[in-house]
Design an enzyme around this catalytic site. Structure first.
Site, PDB file in Angstrom:
ATOM      1  CD  GLU A   9       5.857   2.101  14.446  1.00 38.45           C
ATOM      2  OE1 GLU A   9       4.833   2.378  13.147  1.00 38.45           O
ATOM      3  OE2 GLU A   9       5.158   1.048  15.107  1.00 38.45           O
TER       4      GLU A   9
ATOM      5  CG  HIS B 201       1.687  -2.411  15.425  1.00 40.92           C
ATOM      6  ND1 HIS B 201       2.363  -1.597  15.620  1.00 40.92           N
ATOM      7  CD2 HIS B 201       1.866  -1.650  13.260  1.00 40.92           C
ATOM      8  CE1 HIS B 201       2.866  -1.316  15.517  1.00 40.92           C
ATOM      9  NE2 HIS B 201       2.233  -1.058  13.746  1.00 40.92           N
ATOM     10  CD  GLU B 202       0.199  -2.478  10.518  1.00 44.26           C
ATOM     11  OE1 GLU B 202       0.035  -1.074  10.148  1.00 44.26           O
ATOM     12  OE2 GLU B 202       1.078  -2.591  10.784  1.00 44.26           O
TER      13      GLU B 202
ATOM     14  CG  HIS C 250      -0.363   2.501  12.204  1.00 49.25           C
ATOM     15  ND1 HIS C 250       1.063   3.722  12.518  1.00 49.25           N
ATOM     16  CD2 HIS C 250       0.978   1.978  12.501  1.00 49.25           C
ATOM     17  CE1 HIS C 250       1.988   3.331  12.860  1.00 49.25           C
ATOM     18  NE2 HIS C 250       2.164   2.492  12.728  1.00 49.25           N
TER      19      HIS C 250
HETATM   20 ZN    ZN Z   1       3.849   0.774  13.011  1.00 52.27          ZN
END
Ligand code: ZN
Length: 508
Positions: free
Chosen positions: A301, A271-272, A275
């Protein structure tokens, strides 16, 4: 790039504006570094002193951004027609920042910055001691500042919560969000009940156990790199809550945490990395400028959740990888098949904690926060009533009820940071990601690419349509340009119903 005139860089006003903005960006970078440091390495006692420094730096930033020189130059640049698209975007961002800050009296702004720098610690302590009353007075102060500041900026007839929402996601006011969350509530709350009533049992006990931290760390670095995070321009550290921060597209910092449940860190890091990959993909022409980062919170997001869910929780992703994962944890996973593993990491389990939520229940956590924020800002809801209302809504939408505020209203840091209007972007991001997913499935053999380990091809498509533009274009335009369609939340509902309908063997 794009429509701006390329010959634009002769503008005198813009050339004069540049050094002002460079100084402002330097202060911003220092603030970001302090935030990063507070969350990762800073000693406990440093907090209240660092808060003073942060207050002073914020004050200096406000001074530059709202100074007379900056104001005059911005006014000239606003009228310029010869700017490139990038320059135009930088001026637009600077003007917005100017408008946002110039109306707030400097003393109020500085006091507020000190309050929020300090409130994170008050919140953390209240959470640790499960004591909402210890945080309530601070929260009240933050809300009153937030409303005051929004009031300074509100256009005639504009509602305060809409002013706040606009900071995170342009083009998504309450009117649009009521529609969006209304659809999710109508479709997903009953669908979740059906999933919970299904007789399908999914085993996931093997995900919890003795997964040595050292091995988890190695795996996290391996996965971040596998999905395309560039460690020459980024680092991975540890913090209580995983997050990503960036100074610019050559310095992006991720954190994760290592838990007993191995999939917690594993998907946090993907997830990170999502980003981070977004930030790393911004064009170099925008580096260290106000337009040199992701378009919006929701678009951000969408990228992190795209990597985490559409890629990371996709069965095809694990086909070339699963044996590798078993090598990291031979004892723990030797008798677990790839299929069992993929089912386990997609299991639906309505819970109390947003950051641990599965894909299906995730947006319902956000729905609760959206409804409460609206009440706090628009209806003057008494802060004291939050814990009970929170619990009631969780019971209604998710069928679970927190026993204490630490697993309820105190779980997220956002309100302590004054980030009202931020939460909706989490759900919007998931919906953007689903729309992009269906677009990409039409254009290419998405699962086939994952099976061949070619995440880079998918990443490049995202870079081409989204990442490189930074803040030059807003999220709705990026989505429309990429998919040929305006924001359409039906894709998100379809994605969830198809995926979980199949996993839980539900008849259509
Ligand atoms: Zn996030």
């Amino acid at each position: 790039m794009g429509q701006g005139k390329e010959e634009g860089k002769g503008s005198k006003a813009y050339e004069q504006l540049k050094p002002c903005l460079e100084r402002a960006m330097a202060l911003q970078a220092a603030l970001v570094l302090f935030e990063w440091d507070n969350e990762t390495l800073a000693p406990e006692e440093a907090g209240r002193y660092t808060a003073k420094i942060q207050g002073a730096l914020s004050g200096a930033y406000q001074e530059i951004m709202t100074g007379e020189t900056t104001g005059k130059l911005l006014e000239k640049c606003r009228k310029e027609t010869g700017l490139t698209e990038a320059e135009g975007a930088i001026v637009r961002e600077a003007l917005e920042e100017y408008e946002r800050l110039v109306r707030i009296p400097p003393k109020e702004y500085r006091d507020y910055q000190e309050l929020v720098a300090e409130s994170a610690r008050v919140w953390a302590k209240a959470k640790e001691q499960q004591d909402f009353d210890a945080f309530a007075p601070t929260l009240k102060k933050i809300i009153s500042y937030q409303k005051k500041f929004a009031g300074y900026r509100a256009k005639k007839g504009q509602r305060l919560y809409d002013v706040m929402l606009d900071d995170y996601e342009k083009g998504f006011s309450m009117e649009k969000l009521d529609e969006f969350f209304g659809l999710l509530k109508k479709e997903l709350v009953p669908f979740l009940k059906k999933v919970m009533d299904s007789k399908v049992e999914i085993r996931d006990d093997f995900l919890t156990g003795d997964f040595p931290e050292e091995k988890q760390r190695e795996l996290a670095e391996f996965l971040a790199e596998y999905v395309g995070f560039d460690f020459k321009r980024g680092v991975l550290s540890e913090s209580a809550h995983p997050f990503t921060t960036n100074l610019h597209n050559h310095d992006v910092r991720l954190t994760t945490h290592y838990r007993e449940r191995v999939d917690s860190s594993l998907f946090s890091v993907i997830h990170e990395a999502g980003h981070g990959i977004y930030e790393l993909g911004v064009d170099d022409g925008l580096t260290q400028t106000l337009a040199g980062q992701g378009a919006s919170m929701g678009m951000h997001e969408s990228q992190s959740r795209f990597f985490e869910n559409m890629i990371g929780r996709n069965g095809a992703f694990w086909e070339p990888l699963y044996e590798r994962l078993q090598e990291f944890f031979p004892e723990q996973l030797k008798s677990v098949s790839r299929e069992e593993f993929v089912r386990a990491v997609n299991k639906v389990q309505p819970g109390l904690i947003r950051t641990e939520a599965d894909e299906l229940t995730y947006s319902l956590h956000v729905l609760v926060r959206y409804e409460l924020e609206k009440m706090l800002i628009e209806e003057d809801l008494d802060v004291e009533k939050l814990p009970k209302l929170w619990a009631d809504k969780y019971e209604e939408y998710l069928g679970v009820r927190p026993e204490n505020p630490a697993e309820g209203v105190l779980q997220d840091i956002h309100w302590a940071q004054g980030s009202f209007g931020y939460f909706p972007s989490y759900a919007l991001g998931s919906a953007f990601a689903a729309q992009m997913y269906y677009f990409m499935k039409k254009e290419m053999d998405f699962e086939g690419l994952l099976r061949q380990g070619k995440v880079n091809v998918i990443r490049e498509v995202l870079r081409k349509h989204i990442h490189r533009f930074g803040k030059m274009r807003d999220s709705r335009r990026l989505l429309r340009d990429m998919t040929g369609e305006d924001f359409n939340p039906e894709y998100y509902v379809k994605y969830l119903k198809d995926k979980y309908g199949e996993l839980y063997q539900m008849k259509k």
